[in-house]
Write a protein that holds these residues in place. Structure first.
Motif, PDB file in Angstrom:
ATOM      1  N   UNK A 131      51.273  15.085  28.901  1.00  0.00           N
ATOM      2  CA  UNK A 131      49.892  14.452  28.729  1.00  0.00           C
ATOM      3  C   UNK A 131      49.506  14.556  27.246  1.00  0.00           C
ATOM      4  N   UNK A 132      49.758  15.550  26.576  1.00  0.00           N
ATOM      5  CA  UNK A 132      49.123  15.631  25.082  1.00  0.00           C
ATOM      6  C   UNK A 132      50.049  14.915  24.345  1.00  0.00           C
ATOM      7  N   UNK A 133      51.329  15.210  24.518  1.00  0.00           N
ATOM      8  CA  UNK A 133      52.382  14.227  23.753  1.00  0.00           C
ATOM      9  C   UNK A 133      52.358  12.841  23.920  1.00  0.00           C
ATOM     10  N   UNK A 134      51.884  12.673  25.247  1.00  0.00           N
ATOM     11  CA  UNK A 134      51.745  10.953  25.439  1.00  0.00           C
ATOM     12  C   UNK A 134      50.471  10.412  24.812  1.00  0.00           C
ATOM     13  N   UNK A 135      49.651  11.078  24.685  1.00  0.00           N
ATOM     14  CA  UNK A 135      48.448  10.664  23.956  1.00  0.00           C
ATOM     15  C   UNK A 135      48.545  10.357  22.402  1.00  0.00           C
ATOM     16  N   UNK A 136      49.540  10.887  21.905  1.00  0.00           N
ATOM     17  CA  UNK A 136      49.816  10.769  20.320  1.00  0.00           C
ATOM     18  C   UNK A 136      50.736   9.397  20.546  1.00  0.00           C
TER      19      UNK A 136
END
Length: 325
Positions: free
Chosen positions: A181-186
């Motif tokens: 999720x965190x990588x996806x937000x970038x």
């Protein structure tokens, strides 16, 4: 014979070795016990994938005959008993994500390969994404996957093939949003563009078709896809507050596409419930921006959507919140 093939790794890397000879050397090295090369399987796989990625990125040049030979060589490697035996012994062999991207993009150019090749390739990438949960920290790797997903065919294919392709892309997106999720937000813009392809495709396939639509055996295929779209909207809305900055963009994409078609009521129900989740994220200034910024016809579609959202969904949600308190 061993003397002829001595220093094979240097010859494969040398710019002075003709590509036809490199391919012959690589084939010999794979099958021959006379070629002693540390971590030989990984080295040869890396050499082949590096050559292919170099050709597709226009960094190296060779003939179409060599290109076909490299693809055949890669196929032979991946399906060889030798490689499978090594994997059973617990050894690992890695395939770079940019190679997976090329495999998917290349096969996507031929719709007949969608079911036998493209979909399994996407499924394999999805498995890698799940296995790599918590380990992928560079958003560039996720963007590579999203770039590949953007090329998967979703139009001019049969309902059966469409369902398989749709599910493959959806599950890959779900793996990204669930495991990274965190990588996806970038990489949110790339993620949303791929998701919008799914939304746009189901709007096209789920449009009303008159008498031919009644009783069609394909109805359930597109209805199931619309349910998955609704689910994905819910996951996007629940992922993180950072998505609120893109909520107006998502709504604008949705109503722009909706303005082009008249949807089947059952499919429209699921898509509407999904976009309501995104409207929940919109602030007052987002609504003003959409009202003022959309073109005339699209603005009317948005006004109707927002009116039903306010009257039904928002009022119901506020009532539930009040009851909960």
């Amino acid at each position: 014979m061993a003397a002829i093939y001595s220093g094979i790794h240097l010859k494969l890397k040398s710019p002075h070795t003709p590509w036809e000879d490199k391919l012959k050397l690589a084939r010999f090295a794979w099958v021959s016990t006379q070629c002693l090369l540390p971590n030989k399987e990984q080295v040869l796989l890396d050499w082949c994938t590096h050559a292919l990625t170099g050709w597709y990125s226009q960094k190296v040049e060779f003939s179409q005959h060599v290109l076909e030979g490299l693809w055949c060589y890669l196929d032979d490697l991946l399906h060889s008993r030798k490689l499978h035996s090594l994997l059973k012994q617990g050894k690992t062999v890695s395939l770079r994500l940019n190679m997976a991207q090329i495999l998917i993009r290349s096969s996507s150019q031929d719709p007949s390969l969608t079911l036998p090749f493209t979909v399994p390739a996407v499924t394999s990438v999805t498995s890698l994404l799940r296995e790599g949960e918590g380990r992928i920290t560079n958003s560039h790797h996720v963007i590579l996957v999203l770039g590949a997903l953007h090329s998967v065919p979703l139009d001019h294919i049969t309902p059966h093939v469409y369902m398989s392709a749709f599910l493959a892309v959806h599950e890959a997106l779900f793996a990204i949003i669930q495991c990274h999720p965190q990588v996806m937000l970038n990489a949110a813009p790339s993620f949303l563009n791929v998701f919008h392809r799914l939304v746009a495709s189901i709007m096209q396939e789920g449009r009303q078709r008159g008498e031919t639509d009644t009783g069609s055996p394909d109805r359930d295929v597109y209805l199931e896809c619309s349910r998955l779209i609704e689910r994905m909207y819910s996951h996007i809305a629940a992922t993180a507050e950072k998505f609120t900055t893109l909520s107006a963009f998502m709504v604008a994409q949705y109503v722009t596409e909706l303005q082009k078609v008249t949807l089947r009521p059952d499919i429209k129900l699921h898509l509407t419930e999904g976009i309501y989740r995104i409207l929940d994220l919109c602030m007052e200034h987002d609504i003003k921006f959409l009202t003022a910024g959309l073109q005339m016809g699209v603005r009317e579609v948005f006004s109707e959507l927002y009116g039903s959202y306010t009257h039904y969904h928002k009022a119901q949600r506020q009532g539930e919140d009040k009851y909960t308190v």
